[in-house]
Scaffold this active site. Structure first.
Site, PDB file in Angstrom:
ATOM      1  CB  ALA A 222      -0.816   0.006   1.461  1.00 60.36           C
ATOM      2  CD  GLU A 243      -3.755  -7.130  -5.673  1.00 64.90           C
ATOM      3  OE1 GLU A 243      -4.181  -7.169  -4.080  1.00 64.90           O
ATOM      4  OE2 GLU A 243      -2.333  -8.139  -5.620  1.00 64.90           O
ATOM      5  CB  CYS A 277      -2.095  -9.197  -0.765  1.00 69.33           C
ATOM      6  SG  CYS A 277      -2.297  -9.846  -3.092  1.00 69.33           S
TER       7      CYS A 277
END
EC number: 1.2.1.71
Length: 492
Positions: A222, A243, A277
């Site tokens: 992120a 993503e 993830c």
């Protein structure tokens, strides 16, 4: 020569990069990063190759992509070993990654036609048509946890749509990136259609800063995703697909088979050494005797998970993390949680100093205030207890992320409630959080992405729609709008 630019293998002009096996320290790959000038060369090559590649028929592009699938199949054992040795993951898991790469080809071809193919609707005086056109030059940033499969999920649909690409693998998996590009070369891609630049932050910044890019496709953390989003802000002409990670909750309700629930939890939290993830980061467990029994069994089974080398026999469930630094970051996160008041249930342990072999960690955080809403990318599971299902959903949604969420329960009505209230792009029922289908979109909301899901929906961000109204002849309408006069009379 480790860069592939305009169909030629060249030596990087940037800093020397050495990749070692994260467990043994064996040198696997070395080469020089691409400098800013070489990144620019790759972009110019991609731009020059774009018109001809985009004008090819879809069938011509499909032939090259399917040839690549055949090369993956014939080189499966070699590529499996490269991925396993470079990432530290066990051989069995690297093999499943290569299989996913192969399967992605047929899925992407099907998705192209369904999501972005051509449509035609007949009208009384002609037709309405929908076509899709490629963006142009796209940058693809790859992650290290699936260095073959995840970049493949961008590259394949982008090529099928007619785009040209500059690919930068993770600086932690340059060998896998190069190995895959050499297979693309054998598949007969024209020069410049796909280019490889190796490097770390400086190379990545040079790539994302290119003015002549038409888009950037990213899979990773992120923090990096936010940086890219800020960098490309004010440039709506560029497609940006992010993503990113998640602080993913797994809710354990009442279960009849505790071992089955423990197995699902381990698959959700610790597969790939916690480096997916979608891995469960937060375990939300119902208070009571059954929850106590489940937690005790989870700790007991997890305690027997011993990480091993990529080629150990019998094969281990998990291997090492991507680096010893990554393993140490998990240990540090554990120590910080314990210092905040967390109750240790299973402490993560480095099996050998200087390696990335790390055992799983489990810590209960019920009642602890101020727990950071961050993704710890490794085998670390935090536990909270809840009293009722409404509370469990509130806890699940108490995150800035929104990638995956799961429920273990026999009650369909509770899953239906979760479907209505969960804020996550992937919501599973009695299935591991790490399970995903390439025939479905893959992505999240909040800090987990920017509403550009990949997998089945990757075709959407690889092309833009062109709508047309068409008629093969031109005639004057029988009925004219008011105020229009096409008579032969002279107006005075």
């Amino acid at each position: 020569m480790t860069l592939w630019i305009n169909g030629d293998w060249v030596t990087g002009q940037g800093a020397l990069r050495v990749k070692r096996n994260p467990v043994s320290g064996e040198v696997l790959w070395q080469g020089n990063d691409a400098d800013a000038a070489q990144v620019g060369q790759a972009c110019r090559a991609a731009r020059a190759a774009f018109p001809r590649w985009a004008r090819l028929s879809f069938g011509d592009r499909q032939v090259r992509v399917e040839r690549f699938a055949g090369l993956l199949e014939s080189n499966k054992a070699e590529l499996t070993a490269i991925i396993a040795r470079e990432t530290g993951k066990p051989r069995w898991e690297a093999a499943t990654e290569v299989t996913a790469m192969i399967n992605k080809i047929a899925i992407s071809i099907k998705a192209y036609h369904i999501r972005t193919g051509e449509q035609r609707s007949e009208m009384p005086d002609g037709a309405a048509s929908l076509r899709h056109r490629p963006h142009g030059v796209l940058a693809v940033f790859g992650p290290y946890n699936f260095p073959g499969h995840l970049p493949n999920g961008h590259i394949v649909p982008a090529l099928l749509a007619g785009n040209t690409i500059i690919f930068k693998p993770s600086e932690l998996t340059p060998w896998s990136g190069e190995a895959v590009m050499r297979l693309w070369q054998q598949a007969g891609l024209p020069p410049g259609v796909l280019n490889l630049v190796q490097g770390g932050r400086e190379t990545g910044q040079a790539l994302s800063a290119l003015e002549d890019l038409d888009g950037l496709l990213f899979t990773g953390s992120a923090n990096t995703g936010y940086q890219l989003h800020r960098q490309l802000s004010g440039q709506p002409e560029k497609i940006l697909a992010l993503e990113m990670g998640g602080n993913n909750p797994l809710i354990i309700d009442e279960v009849a088979d505790i071992d089955a629930a423990v197995h699902l939890t381990i698959q959700s939290a610790f597969v790939t050494a916690g480096q997916r993830c979608t891995c469960a980061r937060r375990l939300l467990l119902k208070s009571g005797a059954q929850g106590d029994a489940f937690l005790a069994r989870l700790v007991a089974v997890s305690q027997r998970l011993t990480p091993g080398k990529w080629d150990d026999e019998p094969q281990p469930f998990i291997g090492g993390l991507i680096s010893d630094q990554a393993a140490q970051q998990v240990v540090t996160a554990w120590q910080q949680l314990e210092a905040m008041g967390g109750r240790p249930l299973l402490a993560p342990c480095l099996l050998q100093a200087g390696t990335s072999l790390l055992t799983p960690g489990i810590i209960e955080m019920t009642g602890v205030a101020g727990v950071p809403d961050e993704e710890v990318f490794g085998p670390l599971l935090r536990v909270w207890r809840y009293d009722n299902f409404d509370e469990a959903i509130r806890m699940a949604n108490n995150t800035r992320f929104g990638l995956s969420c799961g429920l273990v329960s026999p009650a369909r009505e509770k899953f239906d409630q979760l479907l209505l209230e969960a804020r996550a792009g992937i919501v599973n029922w009695n299935k591991p959080l790490t399970g995903a289908a390439s025939t479905a979109p893959f992505g999240g909301i909040g800090a987990s992405g920017n509403h550009r899901p990949s997998a089945w929906y990757a075709a959407d961000y690889c092309a833009w729609p062109m709508a047309s109204l068409e008629s093969d002849s031109l005639t004057l309408p029988a009925t004219l709008n008011p105020g229009l006069d096409f008579s032969d009379e002279v107006v005075r």
